[in-house]
Design a protein around this motif. Structure first.
Motif, PDB file in Angstrom:
ATOM      1  N   ASP A 275      43.595  37.221  39.608  1.00  0.00           N
ATOM      2  CA  ASP A 275      43.125  38.517  39.127  1.00  0.00           C
ATOM      3  C   ASP A 275      42.902  39.432  40.325  1.00  0.00           C
ATOM      4  O   ASP A 275      43.267  39.091  41.455  1.00  0.00           O
ATOM      5  CB  ASP A 275      41.866  38.373  38.263  1.00  0.00           C
ATOM      6  CG  ASP A 275      40.671  37.806  39.021  1.00  0.00           C
ATOM      7  OD1 ASP A 275      40.730  37.683  40.270  1.00  0.00           O
ATOM      8  OD2 ASP A 275      39.653  37.475  38.379  1.00  0.00           O
ATOM      9  N   GLU A 276      42.282  40.574  40.092  1.00  0.00           N
ATOM     10  CA  GLU A 276      42.102  41.551  41.165  1.00  0.00           C
ATOM     11  C   GLU A 276      41.165  41.051  42.262  1.00  0.00           C
ATOM     12  O   GLU A 276      41.128  41.620  43.355  1.00  0.00           O
ATOM     13  CB  GLU A 276      41.562  42.869  40.597  1.00  0.00           C
ATOM     14  CG  GLU A 276      40.215  42.775  39.903  1.00  0.00           C
ATOM     15  CD  GLU A 276      40.290  42.367  38.444  1.00  0.00           C
ATOM     16  OE1 GLU A 276      39.238  42.383  37.781  1.00  0.00           O
ATOM     17  OE2 GLU A 276      41.402  42.033  37.971  1.00  0.00           O
ATOM     18  N   GLY A 277      40.409  39.985  42.004  1.00  0.00           N
ATOM     19  CA  GLY A 277      39.528  39.413  43.014  1.00  0.00           C
ATOM     20  C   GLY A 277      40.167  38.291  43.805  1.00  0.00           C
ATOM     21  O   GLY A 277      39.549  37.732  44.706  1.00  0.00           O
ATOM     22  N   SER A 278      41.406  37.946  43.497  1.00  0.00           N
ATOM     23  CA  SER A 278      42.129  36.895  44.236  1.00  0.00           C
ATOM     24  C   SER A 278      42.711  37.522  45.495  1.00  0.00           C
ATOM     25  O   SER A 278      43.588  38.388  45.409  1.00  0.00           O
ATOM     26  CB  SER A 278      43.251  36.303  43.381  1.00  0.00           C
ATOM     27  OG  SER A 278      42.765  35.847  42.143  1.00  0.00           O
TER      28      SER A 278
ATOM     29  N   SER B 250      46.887  40.756  42.019  1.00  0.00           N
ATOM     30  CA  SER B 250      45.834  40.320  42.945  1.00  0.00           C
ATOM     31  C   SER B 250      45.412  41.441  43.900  1.00  0.00           C
ATOM     32  O   SER B 250      45.927  42.555  43.853  1.00  0.00           O
ATOM     33  CB  SER B 250      46.297  39.086  43.729  1.00  0.00           C
ATOM     34  OG  SER B 250      47.427  39.410  44.530  1.00  0.00           O
ATOM     35  N   PHE B 251      44.479  41.123  44.777  1.00  0.00           N
ATOM     36  CA  PHE B 251      43.788  42.114  45.611  1.00  0.00           C
ATOM     37  C   PHE B 251      44.715  42.833  46.588  1.00  0.00           C
ATOM     38  O   PHE B 251      44.608  44.033  46.803  1.00  0.00           O
ATOM     39  CB  PHE B 251      42.665  41.409  46.377  1.00  0.00           C
ATOM     40  CG  PHE B 251      41.799  42.333  47.186  1.00  0.00           C
ATOM     41  CD1 PHE B 251      40.822  43.094  46.587  1.00  0.00           C
ATOM     42  CD2 PHE B 251      41.953  42.429  48.564  1.00  0.00           C
ATOM     43  CE1 PHE B 251      40.010  43.947  47.329  1.00  0.00           C
ATOM     44  CE2 PHE B 251      41.157  43.267  49.321  1.00  0.00           C
ATOM     45  CZ  PHE B 251      40.178  44.027  48.697  1.00  0.00           C
ATOM     46  N   GLY B 252      45.599  42.100  47.248  1.00  0.00           N
ATOM     47  CA  GLY B 252      46.542  42.729  48.162  1.00  0.00           C
ATOM     48  C   GLY B 252      46.128  42.742  49.622  1.00  0.00           C
ATOM     49  O   GLY B 252      46.409  43.707  50.335  1.00  0.00           O
TER      50      GLY B 252
ATOM     51  N   ARG C  49      35.618  49.311  36.976  1.00  0.00           N
ATOM     52  CA  ARG C  49      36.473  49.817  38.043  1.00  0.00           C
ATOM     53  C   ARG C  49      37.010  48.659  38.888  1.00  0.00           C
ATOM     54  O   ARG C  49      36.264  47.771  39.271  1.00  0.00           O
ATOM     55  CB  ARG C  49      35.697  50.777  38.949  1.00  0.00           C
ATOM     56  CG  ARG C  49      36.576  51.406  40.024  1.00  0.00           C
ATOM     57  CD  ARG C  49      35.762  52.233  40.988  1.00  0.00           C
ATOM     58  NE  ARG C  49      36.603  52.762  42.053  1.00  0.00           N
ATOM     59  CZ  ARG C  49      36.142  53.297  43.165  1.00  0.00           C
ATOM     60  NH1 ARG C  49      34.846  53.387  43.366  1.00  0.00           N
ATOM     61  NH2 ARG C  49      36.967  53.758  44.080  1.00  0.00           N
ATOM     62  N   VAL C  50      38.293  48.686  39.148  1.00  0.00           N
ATOM     63  CA  VAL C  50      38.935  47.657  39.950  1.00  0.00           C
ATOM     64  C   VAL C  50      39.166  48.191  41.355  1.00  0.00           C
ATOM     65  O   VAL C  50      39.720  49.279  41.536  1.00  0.00           O
ATOM     66  CB  VAL C  50      40.275  47.223  39.323  1.00  0.00           C
ATOM     67  CG1 VAL C  50      41.012  46.265  40.236  1.00  0.00           C
ATOM     68  CG2 VAL C  50      40.028  46.575  37.959  1.00  0.00           C
ATOM     69  N   ILE C  51      38.749  47.428  42.357  1.00  0.00           N
ATOM     70  CA  ILE C  51      38.927  47.822  43.751  1.00  0.00           C
ATOM     71  C   ILE C  51      39.822  46.800  44.431  1.00  0.00           C
ATOM     72  O   ILE C  51      39.562  45.595  44.373  1.00  0.00           O
ATOM     73  CB  ILE C  51      37.577  47.916  44.489  1.00  0.00           C
ATOM     74  CG1 ILE C  51      36.722  49.004  43.858  1.00  0.00           C
ATOM     75  CG2 ILE C  51      37.782  48.195  45.970  1.00  0.00           C
ATOM     76  CD1 ILE C  51      35.321  49.069  44.399  1.00  0.00           C
TER      77      ILE C  51
ATOM     78  N   GLU D 159      48.412  50.752  38.226  1.00  0.00           N
ATOM     79  CA  GLU D 159      48.303  49.947  37.010  1.00  0.00           C
ATOM     80  C   GLU D 159      48.949  50.676  35.828  1.00  0.00           C
ATOM     81  O   GLU D 159      48.862  51.895  35.698  1.00  0.00           O
ATOM     82  CB  GLU D 159      46.833  49.664  36.701  1.00  0.00           C
ATOM     83  CG  GLU D 159      46.149  48.799  37.738  1.00  0.00           C
ATOM     84  CD  GLU D 159      46.738  47.415  37.803  1.00  0.00           C
ATOM     85  OE1 GLU D 159      47.090  46.860  36.752  1.00  0.00           O
ATOM     86  OE2 GLU D 159      46.864  46.891  38.917  1.00  0.00           O
ATOM     87  N   ASP D 160      49.583  49.915  34.977  1.00  0.00           N
ATOM     88  CA  ASP D 160      50.135  50.457  33.743  1.00  0.00           C
ATOM     89  C   ASP D 160      49.010  50.509  32.719  1.00  0.00           C
ATOM     90  O   ASP D 160      48.467  49.472  32.313  1.00  0.00           O
ATOM     91  CB  ASP D 160      51.274  49.557  33.249  1.00  0.00           C
ATOM     92  CG  ASP D 160      51.952  50.120  32.000  1.00  0.00           C
ATOM     93  OD1 ASP D 160      51.530  51.192  31.542  1.00  0.00           O
ATOM     94  OD2 ASP D 160      52.892  49.473  31.504  1.00  0.00           O
TER      95      ASP D 160
END
Length: 439
Positions: free
Chosen positions: A287-290, A314-316, A370-372, A394-395
């Motif tokens: 997920d976005e926290g990975s 994922s986070f990037g 909110r996703v950071i 994001e779509d």
């Protein structure tokens, strides 16, 4: 090549073994000396005329931090306090609430809560903001001071105010401090599927992963259909442990490469012969926290077609930090390389795009929260391969497959939609499909 690597992929954990005697090779131009003279002039003026007396140590440390903050979000100076904290977390145990946090523009942001800690049990999530500690506004307070306020003797309580995007009122939480023992790997067998939860990459992660696989194989025997590797909200950790975990699932091939400033500065790391899971199907949850080390594992298994990656992008964070001791109890954490997946992808800014995008429908506020990600951090390294930022946006279109609500899922007995989805995929594949998944 030794697996005792000297690099780390996230703040706060590293092995301090790199000497600090590297000399500057090129002669400094005259303009550099003039600028250094100007720096000393400012130092002397502040030292002599600032309204309050300031120690030389504070001024020098501030100058160092200012220099590093102009580079990227992950380069920093570790003073005695931070250096000791880093050592403790690398060993896998520390005192506090169980939060990985960062700071941007004076605001303390949650990167991820650690499993089975006061923070996780209270419902704190990645992307939340901590605004008050024991009633005191911490905006503008240094991250070190904010973290110290959350730490304390086990059994004592601390009140924190948490702001979440989409909610009008802050959450007022009272948490009891605990000794946080970072057990990075947990496992269980459910419906003949091995579920492997990896929450961090510290010194124990690689060995613990192999032990967990062996225990699940022993428990289920020939009935074991496959594995779900859960890397959600895993903020990363040690590079050598990411390689060790990837190696447990791969028979052969490159796991990751890191490329530094110079053209020939490339290091590649490969899997040793032998797949601990014997080719059984694997689904990796992200997920976005990975982030960071978690992305190395997901990227390696995805590129080798060894696993399906499921969840959210994922986070990037695709950079490597090297720890350079400056004194016996201080160090410089410096971004020295970018890492690349086996196919040559850099996940910097982009992250790992899942093979199957599945939102966490069982999270009641997943749409509003909110996703950071790395791309949102100020001064983050740019990825030259990303020519248009729209690629990584994001779509926001509603997917007709995912219209069920958290309440509907709760009635159906599904508390973790992404995990449930992954397990159903493994169940459908079954052992006869192993060769196709692991080709």
């Amino acid at each position: 090549m030794s697996r005792k690597l000297l690099h780390t992929l996230i703040p706060a954990v590293a092995i301090a073994l790199i000497p600090s005697t590297t000399a500057v090779q090129a002669a400094n131009p005259a303009s550099t000396y003039r600028q250094l003279d100007q720096l000393m002039d400012v130092f002397e003026r502040v030292r002599a005329e600032y309204v309050d007396e300031v120690t030389d140590e504070k001024l020098i440390e501030g100058a160092i931090n200012g220099m590093l903050s102009s580079l990227d979000p992950h380069s920093s100076f570790l003073n005695m306090r931070n250096f000791e904290r880093m050592r403790t977390q690398t060993e896998g145990e520390y005192g506090g609430l169980g939060l990985t946090v960062s700071q941007e523009d004076g605001v303390v942001k949650v990167i991820a809560p650690t499993d089975d800690t006061p923070a996780a049990r209270a419902g704190i999530k990645a992307g939340d903001y901590i605004t008050h500690i024991d009633g005191e506004l911490i905006y503008g307070l240094s991250l070190d001071d904010a973290v110290d306020k959350m730490k304390g003797l086990p059994g004592t309580t601390v009140k924190i105010s948490v702001v979440r995007t989409g909610q009008q009122k802050p959450m007022e939480l009272t948490l009891k401090r605990e000794i946080i023992s970072l057990k990075p790997v947990k496992h269980e067998v459910k419906n003949n599927i091995g579920i492997l939860r990896i929450s961090a990459f510290n010194k124990q992660t690689g060995e613990a992963t192999r032990q967990a696989i062996a225990e699940m194989e022993k428990q289920a025997g020939s009935k074991l259909l496959g594995f779900v590797v859960d890397l959600r909200s895993n903020p990363g950790g040690l590079l050598d442990q990411a390689i060790e975990v990837s190696d447990a699932f791969l028979e052969r091939g490159e796991i990751v490469s890191q490329r530094g400033r110079r053209k020939g500065d490339v290091q590649r790391y490969y899997a040793r012969e032998g797949d601990d899971t014997k080719g059984k199907p694997i689904v990796v949850l992200v997920d976005e926290g990975s982030a960071s080390a978690a992305e190395i594992v997901a990227g390696a298994l995805q590129d080798h077609r060894r696993a399906l990656v499921l969840g959210q992008r994922s986070f990037g964070k695709g950079s490597v930090q090297t720890l350079i001791p400056m004194t016996q109890d201080t160090a410089l954490r410096l971004t020295t390389a970018r890492y690349f997946t086996p196919s040559g992808r850099s996940v910097q800014e982009e992250g790992i795009e899942p093979d199957i995008i599945v939102p966490q429908l069982s999270d009641t506020d997943y749409k509003e929260r909110r996703v950071i990600r790395e791309a949102d951090l100020r001064q983050h390294l740019r990825n030259d391969a990303v020519k248009d930022n729209k690629i990584i946006e994001e779509d926001d279109k509603e997917n007709p497959r995912f219209v069920r609500t958290a309440a509907d899922l709760e009635k159906a007995g599904v508390s973790d939609y992404q995990l449930d989805y992954a397990m159903k995929i493994i169940g459908r594949l079954g052992p006869v499909q192993t060769a196709e998944v692991s080709r």
